[in-house]
Design a protein around this motif. Structure first.
Motif, short mmCIF file in Angstrom:
data_model
loop_
_atom_site.label_atom_id
_atom_site.label_comp_id
_atom_site.label_asym_id
_atom_site.label_seq_id
_atom_site.Cartn_x
_atom_site.Cartn_y
_atom_site.Cartn_z
N VAL A 54 -4.89 -11.44 -7.29
CA VAL A 54 -5.11 -10.55 -6.15
C VAL A 54 -4.91 -11.33 -4.85
N VAL A 67 -7.58 -3.73 -2.00
CA VAL A 67 -6.92 -3.27 -3.22
C VAL A 67 -5.75 -2.36 -2.84
N PRO A 70 -5.02 1.66 -4.96
CA PRO A 70 -6.27 1.65 -5.74
C PRO A 70 -6.35 2.73 -6.82
N LYS A 73 -4.98 1.56 -10.11
CA LYS A 73 -5.62 0.39 -10.71
C LYS A 73 -7.06 0.72 -11.07
N TRP A 76 -11.13 -2.70 -9.98
CA TRP A 76 -12.11 -2.70 -8.91
C TRP A 76 -13.27 -1.74 -9.17
#
Length: 117
Positions: A54, A67, A70, A73, A76
């Motif tokens: 990251v 992020v 987001p 993904k 997180w």
């Protein structure tokens, strides 16, 4: 913000492998490591350990991770609410910390890590 389909695992794996190779490269490693780290965490539901590269910013013992994409993904989400433990590879060593993820009113996600001393 609209839902984004998760990226294909093959694509993500390929990109992460390439980024990690650049990060450990003798030519680009130092430069890239100033803005790129590897986070390691345990999935809340699965209990499995994961590592992913990251981009980050660091101020003292606080690391901020913005992020990108987001909704595509999931990593997180392990740090929503009270947050949880995380490890970051910084300055050639693994550093433990506590991460908390927050989504703002525009849908942007930021993970804030307080490093342990």
């Amino acid at each position: 913000m609209g839902y984004q389909k998760p990226l294909p695992k093959r694509l993500v794996h390929g990109l992460n492998t390439g980024v990690l190779a650049l990060r450990s490269s003798p030519w680009f490693g130092r430069l890239i490591s100033r803005r790129l780290t590897v986070v390691t965490y345990t999935g809340r539901r699965s209990g499995h350990t994961f590592s992913t590269p990251v981009a980050y910013r660091r101020t003292g013992d606080v690391v901020t991770i913005g992020v990108q994409l987001p909704d595509a993904k999931a990593w997180w989400r392990n740090f929503l609410g009270e947050g949880g433990p995380i490890s970051l590879h910084l300055d050639g060593t693994d550093r433990a910390g506590h991460a908390i993820a927050r989504r703002d009113e525009r849908g942007r996600v930021r993970v804030t890590v307080q490093l342990k001393r």
